[in-house]
Scaffold this motif. Structure first.
Motif, PDB file in Angstrom:
ATOM      1  N   ALA A   1       0.637  -1.450   0.662  1.00  0.00           N
ATOM      2  CA  ALA A   1       0.170   0.143   0.068  1.00  0.00           C
ATOM      3  C   ALA A   1       0.881   1.436   0.113  1.00  0.00           C
ATOM      4  N   VAL A   2       1.844   1.365  -0.740  1.00  0.00           N
ATOM      5  CA  VAL A   2       2.757   2.337  -0.913  1.00  0.00           C
ATOM      6  C   VAL A   2       1.742   3.479  -2.216  1.00  0.00           C
ATOM      7  N   ARG A   3       2.024   4.976  -1.534  1.00  0.00           N
ATOM      8  CA  ARG A   3       1.489   5.982  -1.895  1.00  0.00           C
ATOM      9  C   ARG A   3       2.113   6.736  -1.167  1.00  0.00           C
ATOM     10  N   ALA A   4       1.668   7.936  -1.547  1.00  0.00           N
ATOM     11  CA  ALA A   4       1.628   9.701  -1.962  1.00  0.00           C
ATOM     12  C   ALA A   4       1.950   9.728  -0.062  1.00  0.00           C
ATOM     13  N   GLY A   5       2.725  10.242   0.297  1.00  0.00           N
ATOM     14  CA  GLY A   5       2.507  10.520   2.090  1.00  0.00           C
ATOM     15  C   GLY A   5       3.524   9.237   2.401  1.00  0.00           C
ATOM     16  N   ARG A   6       3.413   8.281   1.927  1.00  0.00           N
ATOM     17  CA  ARG A   6       3.719   7.202   3.174  1.00  0.00           C
ATOM     18  C   ARG A   6       4.965   6.967   3.298  1.00  0.00           C
ATOM     19  N   ARG A   7       5.712   6.771   5.144  1.00  0.00           N
ATOM     20  CA  ARG A   7       7.281   6.638   5.311  1.00  0.00           C
ATOM     21  C   ARG A   7       7.166   4.318   5.289  1.00  0.00           C
ATOM     22  N   VAL A   8       8.566   4.557   3.788  1.00  0.00           N
ATOM     23  CA  VAL A   8       8.275   3.375   3.795  1.00  0.00           C
ATOM     24  C   VAL A   8       9.964   2.845   4.030  1.00  0.00           C
ATOM     25  N   ILE A   9      10.309   1.847   4.473  1.00  0.00           N
ATOM     26  CA  ILE A   9      11.646   1.509   4.858  1.00  0.00           C
ATOM     27  C   ILE A   9      11.863   0.770   3.601  1.00  0.00           C
ATOM     28  N   ASP A  10      12.632   0.326   2.887  1.00  0.00           N
ATOM     29  CA  ASP A  10      12.788  -0.564   1.779  1.00  0.00           C
ATOM     30  C   ASP A  10      14.347  -1.295   2.310  1.00  0.00           C
TER      31      ASP A  10
ATOM     32  N   ALA B   1      13.609   1.290  -4.101  1.00  0.00           N
ATOM     33  CA  ALA B   1      13.115   3.128  -3.306  1.00  0.00           C
ATOM     34  C   ALA B   1      13.066   3.621  -4.702  1.00  0.00           C
ATOM     35  N   ALA B   2      13.242   3.915  -5.296  1.00  0.00           N
ATOM     36  CA  ALA B   2      13.326   4.413  -6.211  1.00  0.00           C
ATOM     37  C   ALA B   2      11.444   4.838  -7.403  1.00  0.00           C
ATOM     38  N   ALA B   3      11.703   3.093  -7.144  1.00  0.00           N
ATOM     39  CA  ALA B   3       9.968   3.480  -7.574  1.00  0.00           C
ATOM     40  C   ALA B   3       8.902   4.123  -6.498  1.00  0.00           C
ATOM     41  N   ALA B   4       9.486   3.567  -5.549  1.00  0.00           N
ATOM     42  CA  ALA B   4       8.751   3.989  -4.048  1.00  0.00           C
ATOM     43  C   ALA B   4       8.265   5.958  -4.039  1.00  0.00           C
ATOM     44  N   LEU B   5       9.788   6.473  -4.592  1.00  0.00           N
ATOM     45  CA  LEU B   5       9.601   7.801  -4.467  1.00  0.00           C
ATOM     46  C   LEU B   5       9.046   8.009  -5.560  1.00  0.00           C
ATOM     47  N   ALA B   6       8.767   7.546  -6.467  1.00  0.00           N
ATOM     48  CA  ALA B   6       8.442   8.389  -7.424  1.00  0.00           C
ATOM     49  C   ALA B   6       6.214   8.091  -7.104  1.00  0.00           C
ATOM     50  N   ARG B   7       6.027   7.582  -7.174  1.00  0.00           N
ATOM     51  CA  ARG B   7       4.856   7.264  -5.920  1.00  0.00           C
ATOM     52  C   ARG B   7       4.358   8.375  -5.289  1.00  0.00           C
TER      53      ARG B   7
ATOM     54  N   ARG C   1       7.851   8.510   1.649  1.00  0.00           N
ATOM     55  CA  ARG C   1       8.897   9.126   1.606  1.00  0.00           C
ATOM     56  C   ARG C   1       9.738   8.009   2.947  1.00  0.00           C
ATOM     57  N   VAL C   2      11.083   7.986   1.719  1.00  0.00           N
ATOM     58  CA  VAL C   2      11.477   6.348   2.126  1.00  0.00           C
ATOM     59  C   VAL C   2      13.420   6.144   2.365  1.00  0.00           C
ATOM     60  N   VAL C   3      12.878   4.754   3.297  1.00  0.00           N
ATOM     61  CA  VAL C   3      14.123   5.292   3.507  1.00  0.00           C
ATOM     62  C   VAL C   3      15.023   3.981   3.399  1.00  0.00           C
ATOM     63  N   ALA C   4      16.102   3.576   2.987  1.00  0.00           N
ATOM     64  CA  ALA C   4      16.486   2.501   2.347  1.00  0.00           C
ATOM     65  C   ALA C   4      18.196   2.392   2.992  1.00  0.00           C
ATOM     66  N   VAL C   5      18.102   0.723   3.080  1.00  0.00           N
ATOM     67  CA  VAL C   5      19.254   0.473   4.465  1.00  0.00           C
ATOM     68  C   VAL C   5      19.592  -1.156   3.178  1.00  0.00           C
ATOM     69  N   ASP C   6      20.788  -1.314   3.009  1.00  0.00           N
ATOM     70  CA  ASP C   6      21.143  -1.787   2.507  1.00  0.00           C
ATOM     71  C   ASP C   6      23.328  -1.934   3.428  1.00  0.00           C
ATOM     72  N   ALA C   7      23.353  -3.794   3.454  1.00  0.00           N
ATOM     73  CA  ALA C   7      24.248  -4.103   4.143  1.00  0.00           C
ATOM     74  C   ALA C   7      25.620  -3.417   3.828  1.00  0.00           C
ATOM     75  N   GLU C   8      25.985  -3.914   2.407  1.00  0.00           N
ATOM     76  CA  GLU C   8      27.060  -3.724   1.354  1.00  0.00           C
ATOM     77  C   GLU C   8      26.593  -1.839   0.961  1.00  0.00           C
TER      78      GLU C   8
ATOM     79  N   GLY D   1      16.865  11.583  -3.275  1.00  0.00           N
ATOM     80  CA  GLY D   1      15.841  11.678  -2.272  1.00  0.00           C
ATOM     81  C   GLY D   1      15.459  10.758  -1.179  1.00  0.00           C
ATOM     82  N   ALA D   2      16.150   9.445  -1.414  1.00  0.00           N
ATOM     83  CA  ALA D   2      15.623   8.403  -0.144  1.00  0.00           C
ATOM     84  C   ALA D   2      17.154   8.837   0.874  1.00  0.00           C
ATOM     85  N   GLY D   3      16.670   8.383   2.454  1.00  0.00           N
ATOM     86  CA  GLY D   3      17.461   8.371   3.503  1.00  0.00           C
ATOM     87  C   GLY D   3      17.920   7.397   3.151  1.00  0.00           C
TER      88      GLY D   3
END
Length: 271
Positions: free
Chosen positions: A41-50, A59-65, A68-75, A88-90
């Protein structure tokens, strides 16, 4: 095999391989992105963690919707790629099952082909649940087992080359494993305390340049990549010859590889 061994092994298969991933697996893993975001249910204004953002495709696709996106990776190499892809993602370095965020911080959590690569899938899902507010959504994708024809191709090439895979690869402890089926994923989501759990199979035909599809194992990505890299040069060449032979009948008129594949898409609500 204890959890840290499995997780450390999995992370080692991705270290320094962001470019090879984008060439080989990147487009494949991008395919379910829209369905994954819909399930969460990702849409405008939603806080999303990828979580496990890789090069930042989801993350880019969620931003396009408008999310507000935070993207996490170990690498670090993946985060560097995500910085270019998902402007634009954190961006945060981290890995499941412990992430540096307070409880109920997000409206939705997504993990695209991440549960295949963690030593404790139940703990990973519990962490995703912790991060999402009540009423929010958690959505994940992972590869099914038995593997679809596309993913079976590499093992078929290894077997045809008379190569015996090593027996020392880390594996999930039996009590932490689960069936890689719609029922298995639904059960895992429900066991994590999530409600309205469900799972569906997303199927498609993947088209790729045969050289690009080979580039992943050749670079050492995943378990099959480790098998390939452990062989002597002559044996690696034999595996490649078998790969070329097996793919010859799966190519379209323009020389592209075209084989069916599928992913499991599971989603649930935080109660």
């Amino acid at each position: 095999m204890i959890e840290v061994d499995f997780d450390a092994h999995e992370r080692s298969r991705w270290t320094g391989r962001a470019r090879a991933y984008r060439r080989s697996f990147g487009r494949l893993c991008a395919y379910p992105t829209g369905a994954l975001l819909d399930a969460a249910a990702v849409r405008a204004g939603r806080r999303v963690i990828d979580v496990g953002t890789g090069p930042g495709t989801v993350a880019a696709a969620a931003l396009a919707r408008g999310a507000r996106v935070v993207a996490v990776d170990a690498e670090p190499g993946m985060l560097a790629a995500a910085r270019r892809t998902a402007t634009g993602a954190g961006l945060v370095g981290g890995a499941l099952p412990r992430l540096p965020f307070p409880d109920a911080r997000f409206d939705a959590a997504v993990a695209n082909f991440v549960l295949n690569h963690v030593g404790d899938p139940a703990a990973a899902l519990a962490e995703l649940r912790r991060l999402v507010r009540p009423g929010g959504r958690v959505a994940v994708t992972l590869w099914p087992f038995p593997h679809p024809p596309l993913q079976r191709l590499w093992r078929e090439a290894i077997d045809a080359a008379d190569v015996v895979p090593p027996t020392d690869l880390p594996r999930l402890a039996p009590e932490r494993d689960f069936p890689r089926t719609e029922e298995g994923v639904t059960g895992l989501l429900s066991a994590a305390g999530l409600s309205d759990a469900g799972c569906a199979t997303v199927s498609w035909t993947h088209r790729a340049d045969p050289a690009d599809w080979w580039a992943g194992p050749a670079a050492g990505i995943g378990a099959v990549g480790l098998v390939v890299q452990r062989q002597a040069p002559a044996v690696r060449a034999r595996i490649r010859q078998e790969y070329d032979r097996l793919t010859a009948g799966c190519r379209t008129t323009d020389g592209m590889l075209a084989l069916p594949t599928a992913a499991l898409l599971g989603a649930a609500t935080v109660p």
